[in-house]
Motif scaffolding. Sequence first.
Motif, mmCIF file in Angstrom:
data_model
loop_
_atom_site.group_PDB
_atom_site.id
_atom_site.type_symbol
_atom_site.label_atom_id
_atom_site.label_comp_id
_atom_site.label_asym_id
_atom_site.label_seq_id
_atom_site.Cartn_x
_atom_site.Cartn_y
_atom_site.Cartn_z
ATOM 1 N N ARG A 308 64.237 62.670 48.225
ATOM 2 C CA ARG A 308 65.417 61.884 49.471
ATOM 3 C C ARG A 308 63.999 61.248 49.801
ATOM 4 N NH1 ARG A 308 70.049 61.634 50.201
ATOM 5 N NH2 ARG A 308 70.680 60.494 52.123
ATOM 6 N N ALA A 309 63.661 61.714 50.973
ATOM 7 C CA ALA A 309 62.267 60.492 51.557
ATOM 8 C C ALA A 309 61.564 59.556 50.525
ATOM 9 C CB ALA A 309 61.570 61.229 52.165
ATOM 10 N N LEU A 310 60.974 59.854 49.844
ATOM 11 C CA LEU A 310 59.838 59.699 47.916
ATOM 12 C C LEU A 310 60.941 58.916 47.592
ATOM 13 C CD1 LEU A 310 57.188 61.924 47.909
ATOM 14 C CD2 LEU A 310 57.012 60.249 49.556
ATOM 15 N N ASP A 311 62.282 58.912 47.567
ATOM 16 C CA ASP A 311 63.152 58.151 46.197
ATOM 17 C C ASP A 311 62.495 58.294 45.234
ATOM 18 O OD1 ASP A 311 65.576 56.567 45.738
ATOM 19 O OD2 ASP A 311 63.871 54.621 45.827
ATOM 20 N N VAL A 312 62.965 59.682 44.343
ATOM 21 C CA VAL A 312 62.441 60.059 43.905
ATOM 22 C C VAL A 312 63.329 61.226 42.634
ATOM 23 C CG1 VAL A 312 61.185 61.832 41.999
ATOM 24 C CG2 VAL A 312 60.106 59.772 43.826
ATOM 25 N N ALA A 364 55.365 69.776 45.796
ATOM 26 C CA ALA A 364 54.906 68.603 47.144
ATOM 27 C C ALA A 364 53.977 67.456 45.553
ATOM 28 C CB ALA A 364 54.398 68.945 48.163
ATOM 29 N N ARG A 365 52.768 68.246 45.086
ATOM 30 C CA ARG A 365 52.234 67.333 43.955
ATOM 31 C C ARG A 365 52.605 66.658 43.104
ATOM 32 N NH1 ARG A 365 46.658 71.692 44.877
ATOM 33 N NH2 ARG A 365 46.096 70.261 47.097
ATOM 34 N N LEU A 366 53.836 67.902 43.058
ATOM 35 C CA LEU A 366 54.271 67.192 41.433
ATOM 36 C C LEU A 366 55.001 65.461 42.104
ATOM 37 C CD1 LEU A 366 55.049 70.495 39.753
ATOM 38 C CD2 LEU A 366 53.547 68.659 38.780
ATOM 39 N N VAL A 367 55.692 66.470 43.136
ATOM 40 C CA VAL A 367 57.057 65.076 43.203
ATOM 41 C C VAL A 367 55.533 63.836 44.076
ATOM 42 C CG1 VAL A 367 58.484 64.786 45.155
ATOM 43 C CG2 VAL A 367 58.582 66.584 43.957
ATOM 44 N N ALA A 368 54.870 63.681 44.779
ATOM 45 C CA ALA A 368 54.135 62.773 45.621
ATOM 46 C C ALA A 368 53.751 62.123 44.008
ATOM 47 C CB ALA A 368 53.067 62.814 46.355
ATOM 48 N N GLY A 369 53.422 62.859 42.957
ATOM 49 C CA GLY A 369 52.075 62.325 41.826
ATOM 50 C C GLY A 369 53.712 61.127 40.961
ATOM 51 N N HIS A 370 55.145 61.581 41.615
ATOM 52 C CA HIS A 370 56.078 60.278 41.229
ATOM 53 C C HIS A 370 56.716 59.017 41.653
ATOM 54 C CE1 HIS A 370 55.843 63.961 37.531
ATOM 55 N NE2 HIS A 370 56.383 62.895 36.860
ATOM 56 N N SER A 381 51.484 56.069 58.227
ATOM 57 C CA SER A 381 52.632 55.473 57.271
ATOM 58 C C SER A 381 52.688 57.102 57.012
ATOM 59 C CB SER A 381 51.525 54.735 56.327
ATOM 60 O OG SER A 381 50.841 55.248 56.009
ATOM 61 N N VAL A 382 52.431 57.658 56.458
ATOM 62 C CA VAL A 382 53.644 58.717 55.715
ATOM 63 C C VAL A 382 54.298 59.483 56.678
ATOM 64 C CG1 VAL A 382 51.772 60.606 56.797
ATOM 65 C CG2 VAL A 382 52.611 60.430 54.503
ATOM 66 N N GLY A 383 53.964 59.433 58.327
ATOM 67 C CA GLY A 383 54.931 59.917 59.195
ATOM 68 C C GLY A 383 56.006 59.235 58.634
ATOM 69 N N ALA A 384 55.970 58.222 58.966
ATOM 70 C CA ALA A 384 57.090 56.765 58.988
ATOM 71 C C ALA A 384 57.787 57.390 57.420
ATOM 72 C CB ALA A 384 56.524 56.310 59.479
ATOM 73 N N LEU A 385 57.182 57.144 56.333
ATOM 74 C CA LEU A 385 57.974 57.908 55.072
ATOM 75 C C LEU A 385 58.651 59.560 55.388
ATOM 76 C CD1 LEU A 385 58.299 56.992 52.308
ATOM 77 C CD2 LEU A 385 55.785 58.231 51.663
ATOM 78 N N LEU A 386 58.138 60.040 56.225
ATOM 79 C CA LEU A 386 58.612 61.597 55.945
ATOM 80 C C LEU A 386 59.349 61.314 57.186
ATOM 81 C CD1 LEU A 386 56.162 64.429 54.940
ATOM 82 C CD2 LEU A 386 57.456 62.694 53.931
ATOM 83 N N GLY A 387 59.676 60.610 58.317
ATOM 84 C CA GLY A 387 60.313 61.223 58.979
ATOM 85 C C GLY A 387 60.194 62.113 60.370
#
Length: 423
Positions: A308-312, A364-370, A381-387
């Motif tokens: 949800r956070a990464l819109d994947v 987590a690596r699989l999701v981040a990779g997409h 910025s990663v904190g802002a992305l993940l809340g």
Amino acid sequence: MAELGERAVVRRLHERFGFGPRPGELAVGFEATVDRLLGASAGVGGAEPPVLREVAKVAKADRQGRRAAARQRAEDERALTWWWVDRMASVDVPAVERLAWFWHGHFATSEQKVRSPRLMLAQNETFRKLGAGPFAPLAKAMITDPAMLVWLDGNDNRVGSPNENLAREFLELFALGIGHYTEQDVRESARALTGWTVRRDTGDARLATSRRDTGDKQILGRHGDFTAESFVDLVLSRPESARFVVGRLWARLVSATPPDDATTARLVAAHGTDTRSVLRAIAHEPAFHDSATTLVKQPVEWLVGLLRALDVKTSTMDGKTVARLGAGLRGMGQLPFRPPSVGGWAAGGAWLTTAAGLARLDVARLVAGHADLHAVDGIESVGALLGVDTWSDRTAAALRTVAADPAQLVAIAACAPEYVVST
């Protein structure tokens, strides 16, 4: 009690009544967030469920046909699983999906025994339709739910030879709790539930009158020819029932420490309206604002929140990647539609084993990779992305070592205690 600030409580609302915030949602105030999460629009939208094929009946001697049927069931189960994961991750206001997930763990039913993705989907749709409303209609739907009848041997429950499984679990795990019924109550309750069967060709539950026990039953001190519906009404009329149900909601959405008597009384009063009202009451309880009431995210909750956070969406991934996601969830100990027992899944530190941590990092690596990570340029910025507003010194030091690689940074951050634990 150390009271959380408004922004932290808003994050908690998104994590406990949904699956975590999307970027920007923490800027909305507490009351506005409660209204949005629990309003009429909650659960609206989301992709339509997959079309699941009917598995033809195959003779035991037909080995090839049985293998083909097993492959079809496995394919349909995978389609159903990832459809629901994507739906939880993508629906705009996910409180109804979060409640569907809660009820899936409460009325835990596994495809491993049911062996029908169509029946599991029908149960899932019932959770979605009734899960935010009053408890009684949901409980009545579950007592004759086809997947539940298969799971807890309702097909074997007939006059003269009652099967006690469904009656026992309904009293112990679904509606009343240990200590509030006797073995005699279990036996008599099983008689009240006789006659219900599932037609495998249609997936419908029906009452076979020739199999039903019409004699007088004595349950919880009351006499009568109880039916499945009147049995549920009787159990839910006990004061222990409402306390038990709100206690289960509290344990999964607030804290493993039970609420005190005054809090329980307020939640029971809200329970008299519907489950949505219980959540609203929970949000305004002091304990919900206490920094000490932390919860470890269940693996599915964690994955859905990350998607949800990464819109994947998993629907954009190839088959091998989705298979690795499934292996990762199994490695963490949780797959939708596969609870380990009628008692559901564990909670708390059970999800924090070393093996689970390794599986979590791979997922987590699989999701981040997409994900589109063009805006990720450091730990802020990663904190802002993940809340996540603040990282511990130890976590921040670890994140700085991978700050130059956005995908690795996001993956490591998603596995940090600040994200894995709902604070």
